[in-house]
Design a protein around this motif. Structure first.
Motif: not given
Length: 281
Positions: A237-238, A245-246, A253-254, A260-262
């Motif tokens: 969960l965490l 969030q990422r 933002a982009n 880069s987020v797996e």
């Protein structure tokens, strides 16, 4: 063999890791990863279902619905399901046990907190009198249709009344018919050792919560102390919350996801949820 019987047979073989799941997808992924039992975390259900903290907001009906979904997704791996404080008195516990058993769970966890309850690693908890907690355990044990359906009795007394009181309650709950004992939130390795020593021979539960009140030990270390069921309730969960969030921050933002987020591939995700098997029907 029932789900409860499979769980008991596995516990008899030695320490068992039960990773936490909060919805059907994570229950399926845990089972596919090789988990021999899956733990339905009430903390995670509260967050994933309603986006709220684990302070007793989720109803019994909502929890039962989640049990049914997670048990089916994890099957044939047995599901251990958080029942919070039974959502009321002994009569409520009886109904909840029967509903969890019908929904496919192998085991229910019941705690001795008041209504409303709090996550076991939050401050400000309160517990019911020991006699009331024991009465709920007796009601749970009597209500199950199959004796192999397991009852975990959890006491939150350590943070409220001290370790000695949690020992007194643990004895009472085992005598009331609990199959496993869960002393929540020991605050040091020495306290974990004290729990294991006091209840040597019992089926003991250890709860490893990141940033919680109990030091993070490995399953091997806990098994050597004498714990039989080792929960890692909110690890996925965490991690999922941080990944979300990422991902959302990157998109906003982009204008596109951060590469880069797996992640899993689109095709791999469809295999996780069993698309190919459905298309063959």
């Amino acid at each position: 063999m029932s789900a409860g019987a499979r769980l008991k047979a596995r516990l008899a073989q030695g320490p068992l890791i039960a990773p936490g799941a909060y919805d059907a997808l994570t229950a399926r992924i845990a089972a596919q990863a090789g988990a021999e039992a899956v733990y339905m975390t009430g903390f995670g259900v509260a967050g994933s279902t309603l986006g709220v903290p684990d302070i007793g907001i989720v109803s019994a009906t909502e929890m039962i619905d989640r049990v049914e979904a997670l048990a089916a997704a994890a099957a044939p791996v047995p599901l251990i399901a958080d029942g919070d404080n039974g959502h009321g008195g002994a009569a409520n516990v009886e109904r909840l046990v029967r509903a969890y058993e019908r929904a496919g769970a192998a085991c229910i966890q019941l705690e001795d907190q008041v209504l409303p309850k709090r996550c076991g690693h939050m401050d400000g908890k309160e517990v019911v009198p020991m006699e009331e907690g024991a009465a709920k355990v007796r009601a749970a044990a009597a209500a199950r249709a199959n004796r192999d359906f397991c009852i975990i009795a959890r006491t939150d007394a350590r943070s409220v009344l001290g370790l000695d009181e949690s020992f007194r309650r643990g004895e009472a709950y085992l005598n009331a018919g609990a199959d496993l004992l869960f002393v929540e939130a020991p605050q040091s390795e020495a306290e974990l050792r004290a729990v294991a020593s006091r209840f040597k021979g019992a089926n003991l539960v250890a709860n490893m919560v990141e940033d919680g009140k109990t030091p993070m030990l490995s399953a091997a270390e806990l098994g050597a102390l004498g714990f039989r069921l080792i929960l890692f309730p909110i690890s996925s969960l965490l991690a999922a919350a941080r990944a979300a969030q990422r991902v959302y921050a990157g998109i906003l933002a982009n204008g596109k996801p951060d590469a880069s987020v797996e992640r899993v591939t689109f095709q791999a995700y469809n295999e996780i949820v069993g698309l190919s098997a459905y298309l063959k029907k």
